[in-house]
Design a protein around this motif. Sequence first.
Motif, PDB file in Angstrom:
ATOM      1  N   GLY A 133       1.040  -1.150  -0.082  1.00 44.13           N
ATOM      2  CA  GLY A 133      -0.053   0.324   0.220  1.00 44.13           C
ATOM      3  C   GLY A 133       0.959   1.253  -0.318  1.00 44.13           C
ATOM      4  N   PHE A 134       0.177   2.480   0.036  1.00 41.00           N
ATOM      5  CA  PHE A 134       1.031   3.284   0.371  1.00 41.00           C
ATOM      6  C   PHE A 134       0.093   5.152   0.710  1.00 41.00           C
ATOM      7  CE2 PHE A 134      -0.866   3.806  -3.963  1.00 41.00           C
ATOM      8  CZ  PHE A 134      -2.086   4.326  -3.877  1.00 41.00           C
ATOM      9  N   ALA A 135       0.681   5.840   1.070  1.00 43.15           N
ATOM     10  CA  ALA A 135      -0.149   6.622   1.750  1.00 43.15           C
ATOM     11  C   ALA A 135       0.714   8.348   1.147  1.00 43.15           C
ATOM     12  CB  ALA A 135      -0.043   7.109   2.876  1.00 43.15           C
ATOM     13  N   GLN A 136      -0.308   9.206   0.487  1.00 42.61           N
ATOM     14  CA  GLN A 136       0.861  10.377   0.170  1.00 42.61           C
ATOM     15  C   GLN A 136      -0.500  12.075  -0.423  1.00 42.61           C
ATOM     16  OE1 GLN A 136       1.692   8.397  -3.880  1.00 42.61           O
ATOM     17  NE2 GLN A 136      -0.275   9.407  -4.841  1.00 42.61           N
ATOM     18  N   ALA A 157      -5.230  13.920   1.971  1.00 37.13           N
ATOM     19  CA  ALA A 157      -4.278  13.529   1.899  1.00 37.13           C
ATOM     20  C   ALA A 157      -4.799  11.563   1.284  1.00 37.13           C
ATOM     21  CB  ALA A 157      -3.563  13.060   3.385  1.00 37.13           C
ATOM     22  N   ILE A 158      -3.875  10.198   1.154  1.00 34.10           N
ATOM     23  CA  ILE A 158      -4.777   9.360   0.303  1.00 34.10           C
ATOM     24  C   ILE A 158      -4.448   8.166   1.037  1.00 34.10           C
ATOM     25  CG2 ILE A 158      -6.037  10.821  -1.698  1.00 34.10           C
ATOM     26  CD1 ILE A 158      -4.292   9.105  -3.105  1.00 34.10           C
ATOM     27  N   VAL A 174       3.322  13.533   4.966  1.00 32.76           N
ATOM     28  CA  VAL A 174       3.211  14.963   5.529  1.00 32.76           C
ATOM     29  C   VAL A 174       1.901  16.142   5.111  1.00 32.76           C
ATOM     30  CG1 VAL A 174       5.881  14.605   4.979  1.00 32.76           C
ATOM     31  CG2 VAL A 174       4.174  15.873   3.396  1.00 32.76           C
ATOM     32  N   VAL A 175       1.985  17.467   5.533  1.00 28.01           N
ATOM     33  CA  VAL A 175       1.017  18.236   5.434  1.00 28.01           C
ATOM     34  C   VAL A 175       1.213  18.706   4.126  1.00 28.01           C
ATOM     35  CG1 VAL A 175      -0.027  20.858   6.250  1.00 28.01           C
ATOM     36  CG2 VAL A 175       1.239  19.192   7.709  1.00 28.01           C
TER      37      VAL A 175
END
Length: 202
Positions: free
Chosen positions: A33-36, A42-43, A119-120
């Motif tokens: 998976g990933f978060a970005q 954010a997703i 990050v923000v």
Amino acid sequence: MASRVLGAFVVTGTAALATLVMATPASAHTADGFAQCDGKDAILHVNLTQFAPEKKNTVVIMDGDQVLVPTEKFGTSWTVDKKGLDGKVAHTFTVDVKAYDTDKSKNKNYDKHFTYTTVVCDKTPPKPEQPQPPVPQQPQPPVETTTETPSSSVTPPAPGGSTPEPPLAATGASPGWLLLSGLGLVGAGAGTLLFLRRRRSA
């Protein structure tokens, strides 16, 4: 003889290949998976595959101290996409997967635990606060005042419209003495007049 040896090799290879094919899905248990950032949001994307087919595996996802995805049961695969998450703050996502066929006593641990961070994403400066309009003052009720009329020392006019004469000023002389003086003068004048008449007749 050679054909028998070759046949034995074929049978053995086929059996080994079949065993490998059957064992691979059971032991793969892949998780990715990933978060970005997606613009200002954010997703998070999580994909679980090749788990045991029985729907006894569980997954839970946390966003910091908040539950993002409550505990869910799944079978062979499971996927989630979380979009539109608050981009004004940084995120720490933790994914905790429990595989039902994990058997730590037999060194079979298929559980998964991993973390994704962002990050923000939205760095737009906040808008300045607008001044609040003044609160209108409520009109105050008029205060009633009482005006006192000063007392007057003027004596009201007597009935009939006539104004009384002001009292005579006090001179310090007694009225009796004035009367006696007047009578004395009158007597002296009368005596003088009588004396003159007698003198003329003589």
